[in-house]
Enzyme design. Structure first.
Site, short mmCIF file in Angstrom:
data_model
loop_
_atom_site.label_atom_id
_atom_site.label_comp_id
_atom_site.label_asym_id
_atom_site.label_seq_id
_atom_site.Cartn_x
_atom_site.Cartn_y
_atom_site.Cartn_z
CB SER A 40 -0.92 0.01 1.23
OG SER A 40 -1.64 1.23 1.29
CB THR A 54 -7.47 -2.28 1.14
OG1 THR A 54 -7.18 -2.80 -0.17
CG2 THR A 54 -6.47 -2.84 2.14
CE LYS A 107 -11.45 -2.08 -1.33
NZ LYS A 107 -11.31 -1.59 -2.73
NE ARG A 167 -9.58 -16.86 -6.14
CZ ARG A 167 -8.99 -16.58 -5.00
NH1 ARG A 167 -7.78 -17.07 -4.75
NH2 ARG A 167 -9.58 -15.81 -4.10
CG LEU A 173 -9.60 -2.19 -10.15
CD1 LEU A 173 -10.71 -2.36 -9.12
CD2 LEU A 173 -9.85 -0.97 -11.02
N GLY A 185 -4.10 1.41 -11.75
CA GLY A 185 -4.99 1.94 -10.73
C GLY A 185 -4.54 3.21 -10.06
#
Length: 245
Positions: free
Chosen positions: A14, A61, A65, A150, A205, A228
């Site tokens: 991050s 994050t 979320k 998935r 993203l 992103g």
């Protein structure tokens, strides 16, 4: 001191703390700090809030979320409609209000990447909280989309049964998964890139690294690509406005 931060797991990739620390320095904001709070489980959130009463707001994050929503007192219109939260404001009374500022960044990113040319069909990789914001932004533009997951129960396709013609016909492909994020920079979603064409637009993203394998494969096929970074900056500034509203 007003504190802000980011919760999620893992957080080594991050740039949020660096972004806000530089913002505070550049704008002469001396009474604020931003830190990363990596939580092994969302159930740790109440203890974090108890430990940091000065925490006035935080970003959320992967993978929390959606999970964070059960700890909130209220939701903004966008957060409720999207079904995911990436920004929380803590009021003076301690009430927690969830917002979704990802949608702000997505709107701008899609406008720039598409340049007004809306595809007849899009393909969204992933079905998590970030994907829900992507789906919302596409629906706003009346762009039909299919989901790849998935889990066969969550998407239209899995990565093992994704037809090549779907990739060929989906002129917008959005990676809403963390695949390819630092440090796993050699990874990319398993789709048949041979069917990507110069008419395609690829949006990732992920912003770290700036050029993911997903985007690199798209570039090699002549597609227009975007990472992103723009979305990250736009959602961060939108969060700052919410925290100071």
């Amino acid at each position: 001191m007003r504190r802000f931060g980011l919760i999620g797991r893992p957080l080594g990739h991050s740039a949020s703390a660096a972004y806000f620390t530089e913002k505070f320095r550049r704008e002469g904001i001396a009474d604020c700090a931003y830190a990363l709070y990596e939580l092994p489980a969302i159930e740790e959130l109440p203890r974090l809030l108890e430990r940091l009463p000065e925490l006035a707001g935080f970003n959320v994050t992967i993978p929390y979320k959606r999970e964070v929503m059960r700890y909130l007192d209220d939701l903004s219109f966008d957060a409720r409609a999207i079904g995911a939260v990436n920004c929380v404001r803590r009021g003076a009374d301690g009430r927690l209000t969830g917002h979704n500022t990802d949608i702000v960044g997505l709107r701008g990113s899609l406008d720039e990447l598409l340049g007004g040319e809306l595809p007849e069909q899009a393909l969204v990789l992933g079905t998590g909280g970030a994907s829900q914001a992507v789906q919302y932004a596409l629906a706003e533009r009346n762009i039909p989309y299919a989901l790849v997951s998935r889990d066969p129960a969550k998407g239209n396709y899995t990565y093992d049964n994704l037809p090549c013609e779907v990739v060929e016909q989906s002129l917008l492909i959005v990676n809403a998964t963390p695949v390819g994020t630092y440090p796993a920079v050699d990874c990319a979603p398993r789709i048949p890139y041979a069917y990507v064409t110069p008419a395609h637009r690829l949006l990732d993203l992920v912003y770290n690294p700036p050029l993911t394998q997903f985007l690199s494969y798209g570039q090699q096929r002549g597609a227009r690509v975007m990472n992103g970074e723009r979305m990250f900056r736009a959602q961060a500034e939108a969060a700052w406005k919410i925290w100071n509203s």
